[in-house]
Design an enzyme around this catalytic site. Sequence first.
Site, PDB file in Angstrom:
ATOM      1  N   ASN A  35     -12.169  28.385  17.461  1.00  0.00           N
ATOM      2  CA  ASN A  35     -10.846  27.794  17.197  1.00  0.00           C
ATOM      3  C   ASN A  35     -10.378  26.877  18.318  1.00  0.00           C
ATOM      4  OD1 ASN A  35     -11.049  29.360  14.982  1.00  0.00           O
ATOM      5  ND2 ASN A  35      -9.374  30.769  15.481  1.00  0.00           N
ATOM      6  N   THR A  86      10.010 -17.997   4.172  1.00  0.00           N
ATOM      7  CA  THR A  86      10.638 -16.694   3.903  1.00  0.00           C
ATOM      8  C   THR A  86      10.650 -16.617   2.383  1.00  0.00           C
ATOM      9  OG1 THR A  86      12.884 -17.553   3.803  1.00  0.00           O
ATOM     10  CG2 THR A  86      12.147 -16.781   5.962  1.00  0.00           C
ATOM     11  N   HIS A  87      10.413 -15.441   1.847  1.00  0.00           N
ATOM     12  CA  HIS A  87      10.276 -15.261   0.386  1.00  0.00           C
ATOM     13  C   HIS A  87       9.173 -16.159  -0.183  1.00  0.00           C
ATOM     14  CE1 HIS A  87      14.201 -13.166   0.528  1.00  0.00           C
ATOM     15  NE2 HIS A  87      14.474 -14.082   1.440  1.00  0.00           N
ATOM     16  N   SER A  99     -19.294 -16.555  -7.717  1.00  0.00           N
ATOM     17  CA  SER A  99     -19.016 -15.852  -8.971  1.00  0.00           C
ATOM     18  C   SER A  99     -20.298 -15.792  -9.791  1.00  0.00           C
ATOM     19  CB  SER A  99     -17.937 -16.625  -9.737  1.00  0.00           C
ATOM     20  OG  SER A  99     -18.083 -16.461 -11.124  1.00  0.00           O
ATOM     21  N   LYS A 113     -17.042 -21.423  -8.012  1.00  0.00           N
ATOM     22  CA  LYS A 113     -16.192 -20.520  -7.234  1.00  0.00           C
ATOM     23  C   LYS A 113     -16.674 -20.252  -5.812  1.00  0.00           C
ATOM     24  CE  LYS A 113     -12.907 -18.681  -8.292  1.00  0.00           C
ATOM     25  NZ  LYS A 113     -12.617 -17.492  -9.094  1.00  0.00           N
ATOM     26  N   ASN A 160     -15.088 -17.364  -3.340  1.00  0.00           N
ATOM     27  CA  ASN A 160     -14.034 -16.341  -3.322  1.00  0.00           C
ATOM     28  C   ASN A 160     -13.906 -15.654  -1.963  1.00  0.00           C
ATOM     29  OD1 ASN A 160     -13.489 -16.762  -6.069  1.00  0.00           O
ATOM     30  ND2 ASN A 160     -15.113 -15.326  -6.663  1.00  0.00           N
ATOM     31  N   GLU A 216     -10.126  -9.678   0.604  1.00  0.00           N
ATOM     32  CA  GLU A 216      -9.641  -8.711  -0.389  1.00  0.00           C
ATOM     33  C   GLU A 216     -10.076  -7.297   0.000  1.00  0.00           C
ATOM     34  OE1 GLU A 216     -11.126 -10.485  -4.000  1.00  0.00           O
ATOM     35  OE2 GLU A 216     -10.044 -12.330  -3.533  1.00  0.00           O
ATOM     36  N   TYR A 263      -5.267  29.542  13.067  1.00  0.00           N
ATOM     37  CA  TYR A 263      -6.349  28.809  12.409  1.00  0.00           C
ATOM     38  C   TYR A 263      -6.553  29.227  10.962  1.00  0.00           C
ATOM     39  CZ  TYR A 263     -10.775  26.898  11.049  1.00  0.00           C
ATOM     40  OH  TYR A 263     -11.732  26.230  10.356  1.00  0.00           O
ATOM     41  N   GLN A 294     -10.353  22.592   8.347  1.00  0.00           N
ATOM     42  CA  GLN A 294     -11.692  22.066   8.616  1.00  0.00           C
ATOM     43  C   GLN A 294     -11.874  20.635   8.095  1.00  0.00           C
ATOM     44  OE1 GLN A 294     -15.318  24.529   8.819  1.00  0.00           O
ATOM     45  NE2 GLN A 294     -15.862  23.566   6.898  1.00  0.00           N
ATOM     46  N   LYS A 343     -11.681  16.728  10.063  1.00  0.00           N
ATOM     47  CA  LYS A 343     -12.685  15.835  10.659  1.00  0.00           C
ATOM     48  C   LYS A 343     -13.225  14.816   9.658  1.00  0.00           C
ATOM     49  CE  LYS A 343     -14.221  19.631  12.254  1.00  0.00           C
ATOM     50  NZ  LYS A 343     -12.900  20.319  12.157  1.00  0.00           N
TER      51      LYS A 343
END
Length: 463
Positions: free
Chosen positions: A116, A161-162, A283, A289, A291, A296, A323, A328, A331
């Site tokens: 432990n 902005t936006h 593609s 294409k 990409n 992403e 414990y 366990q 990890k």
Amino acid sequence: MAKNKNNQAIWNTRIKKKTSKLFEKVGSSIDIDKRLYKEDIAGSIAHVEMLFKQKIISFKIKNKIIYGLQKIEKEILKNNFEFNQEYEDIHMNIEKKLFQIIGEEAGYVHTARSRNDQVVTDFKMWIKSSTQEVNDYLEKIIKSSLKLAEKNIETIMPGFTHLKNAQPISLAHYFMAYVEIFKRDKRRFLYNIKSLNECPLGVAALSGTSFNIDRHYTSKKLGFSEPTKNSIDTVSDRDFVLDFLFSVSVCSMHISRIAEELIIWNSDGFNLIHLSDKILTGSSIMPQKKNPDQLEYLRGKSGLAFGNLFSMLTILKGLPLSYFKDMQDDKEIIFKSYDTLINCLKILNEILKNISPNKKRMLELADTGFITATDLADYLVKNCSMSFRKAYQKTAEIVNLAEKKNKKLKDLKIEELKKIEPKLSSEVLKVFDLKNSINSKKSYGGTSFENIKKMIMKHKTTK
Ligand code: ARG
């Protein structure tokens, strides 16, 4: 199931039936926690050195155990070590092997400790060194961002902005924003290290030990600042796991935001940056294409990091102190988050090295959307003695006029402007110049070229 040298479970005197095969399989964590072997061996060496210093074990036994442990480390390093599911975890795999190498005296290694405290010690040590690794990669990204900034101090683009044109900025200002972001991430990771820097070793199962051990000695040997102060808390605490997972999540979220930004800039609609073919994919059906798959990938991976943080919070929620096997999984969760983050950091750095701005298009886009309207309002405040709100309203009228006439602000005639604000003279026209606008933003942290140059210097000379 952990076994002794006769290939029997260590607890077989008490637990008489063989563990079911199914539980042996699901209860074993060796495939995951074998990554802690270095820390486990370092912890055991420090532990037996302390046991000898405290006259709990003899010089001979201490040396034998250290010899065996070092041999095991070499075997693992050379890939000659056979990890065995039957021995449950890394601690038992190493102990079992120690019996095989040095015989019965291996039995002294587990005096005054428990798995432990052993596992938390190993894990904290692993997080410390892995944090260093993460921060090394973050440093590379900071350097790449600084390089891009240096090259683009005078590259003018629209600030949004936006996602609507807001005010003109230098592209370098954007890259310097990344520098701030990743420096903050570094600090967050480092802060975690400070708060986990107490050594768990020696609290044993949960209540401490009757042996006269010296926890300050092992703590120092293993690079901690001091021993933990409460034995129950020590074996129950996984806050340091949550801290790490949170820091990974925040860093992944930052990467995801930057990835999305670059995806937008790279889209045909915006066309603000060019990505080298090295980091693009094609593609299967559309021959034209190119990409940005890698971006992403980065944008998506934050989902895994957040999920892992929530998994760990959920595992710990409602768990009584001390414990439990539930923990366990900590990890596996952390290793997944860590591996994914390292991958993302490498990819992001590669991407930063392979993007170039489409300067012409940036300038073109910056010249639309009445982007210097705020500069006009500021000018009115400074030169026509009016409040900002009044100036805001006058400027909005001027923008309406330009929109109606389908003109840019800079193309309005001074007579047209004067109809709305008679105090204006042709001197006002300079505020519509993009470069002038950027360079007027001299306030600390603003986008003027001079400011950016100073900030680059500042970051290059301080860590
Ligand atoms: N492999 C275990 C874990 O990672 C180590 C601690 C085991 N302790 C116990 N009492 N079963 O959680």
